[in-house]
Design an enzyme around this catalytic site. Structure first.
Site, PDB file in Angstrom:
ATOM      1  N   SER A  95      15.834 -42.528  13.758  1.00 41.07           N
ATOM      2  CA  SER A  95      15.750 -42.979  15.137  1.00 41.07           C
ATOM      3  C   SER A  95      14.300 -43.302  15.499  1.00 41.07           C
ATOM      4  O   SER A  95      13.667 -44.110  14.822  1.00 41.07           O
ATOM      5  CB  SER A  95      16.363 -41.925  16.061  1.00 41.07           C
ATOM      6  OG  SER A  95      16.554 -42.425  17.355  1.00 41.07           O
ATOM      7  N   ASP A 217      27.254 -47.838  16.405  1.00 42.24           N
ATOM      8  CA  ASP A 217      26.129 -47.068  16.940  1.00 42.24           C
ATOM      9  C   ASP A 217      25.829 -47.570  18.344  1.00 42.24           C
ATOM     10  O   ASP A 217      25.366 -48.700  18.530  1.00 42.24           O
ATOM     11  CB  ASP A 217      24.911 -47.224  16.030  1.00 42.24           C
ATOM     12  CG  ASP A 217      23.732 -46.345  16.439  1.00 42.24           C
ATOM     13  OD1 ASP A 217      23.729 -45.826  17.576  1.00 42.24           O
ATOM     14  OD2 ASP A 217      22.806 -46.189  15.624  1.00 42.24           O
ATOM     15  N   HIS A 245      24.797 -42.387  16.055  1.00 42.23           N
ATOM     16  CA  HIS A 245      23.373 -42.596  15.807  1.00 42.23           C
ATOM     17  C   HIS A 245      22.773 -41.544  14.876  1.00 42.23           C
ATOM     18  O   HIS A 245      21.613 -41.653  14.507  1.00 42.23           O
ATOM     19  CB  HIS A 245      22.641 -42.577  17.164  1.00 42.23           C
ATOM     20  CG  HIS A 245      21.247 -43.093  17.125  1.00 42.23           C
ATOM     21  ND1 HIS A 245      20.923 -44.364  16.677  1.00 42.23           N
ATOM     22  CD2 HIS A 245      20.072 -42.515  17.499  1.00 42.23           C
ATOM     23  CE1 HIS A 245      19.622 -44.548  16.780  1.00 42.23           C
ATOM     24  NE2 HIS A 245      19.077 -43.443  17.262  1.00 42.23           N
TER      25      HIS A 245
END
Length: 266
Positions: A95, A217, A245
């Site tokens: 991320s 996602d 995610h």
């Protein structure tokens, strides 16, 4: 406090194996890697840590003066590499830590062998032809909600980020992780995460790179993964048949396999 204690550095796996360094995302800590670590540790030396302000890091090391950009977090990654004298590192960033990893690799490319970007997003806000997945109004509303009621925001957003509504325990784990983060630090880190624009940094990456995205996602849509892959010369893109995610939790076997296969290729 030394670097190891400050960032709660943990080293496991094969001492003589290639080194993989795992960097967690916003609101998380190194615990979110726990389902992929056993597979990686069979063949590699695995280094984990907590970003300052997360997990069991030294919260007193965080200050608003230092952590004004993602570059400060990249410096922390490089400090860990220097402290442990890590070379030929495979750096895995999840991320926002995918962006942090890009910044670290660009500053000291000679220290890294490969780069893995797990559900990356160099910019979350839509911009012209670029689709980041959110309008600026969406992000402003998200940040306003986070700043006014962090615990409520955590409970509402964690299931969205995690996906997999048929597995509510995953969303609950992420909610608990968010709630262990200092709200004051989380507010600042959230603004850096959701408002930064690091698209221009992608073209500077000069090490072999793997981009891993999931098929579904809500935070980093597939258009973003394809954009990242196009911007990094020679990079590879793998789309996992997974939702959410955080595939290191929702699809750990597939995530570990993708990382290990990429690490094992010349």
């Amino acid at each position: 406090m030394d670097v190891r204690s400050r960032s709660n550095v943990v080293v496991t796996g094969r001492p003589d194996g290639p080194t993989v360094l795992l960097a967690h995302g916003f609101g998380c800590d190194q615990n979110l890697w726990r389902l992929v670590v056993p597979a990686l540790a069979e063949r590699f030396r695995v280094v984990l840590f907590d970003h300052i302000g997360a997990g069991r890091s030294d919260f007193t090391a965080w200050s608003p003066e230092r952590y004004v950009s993602l570059d400060a977090y990249a410096e922390d990654v490089l400090d860990i590499c220097e402290e442990l004298d890590l070379r030929d590192v495979v750096l895995v960033g999840h991320s926002v830590s995918a962006t942090i990893a890009v910044l670290a690799v660009n500053r000291e490319p000679e220290r890294f062998a490969k780069l893995v970007l797990l559900t990356p997003s160099p910019r979350y806000v839509d911009d012209g032809d670029y689709r980041g997945g959110f309008s600026r109004a969406d992000i402003d509303e998200l940040l306003e909600s986070l700043e006014s009621n962090y615990l409520g925001w955590s409970a509402a957003m964690a299931p969205v980020i995690m996906g997999n509504p048929e597995r509510p325990e995953l969303g609950e784990e992420l909610t608990d992780s968010f709630c262990r983060t200092d709200p004051a630090i989380a507010r600042v880190f959230a603004r850096l995460t959701f408002l930064s624009d690091n698209r221009a940094d992608l073209a500077k990456v000069a090490v072999p790179t793997l981009v891993i995205q999931t098929a579904r996602d809500a935070i980093a849509p597939q258009e973003v993964g394809r954009f990242v892959q196009r911007q990094i010369s020679g990079s590879e893109l793998v789309t996992l048949d997974a939702t959410g995610h955080c595939p290191q939790l929702s699809a750990p076997e597939a995530t570990a396999k993708a990382i290990m296969e990429f690490m094992s290729t010349p």
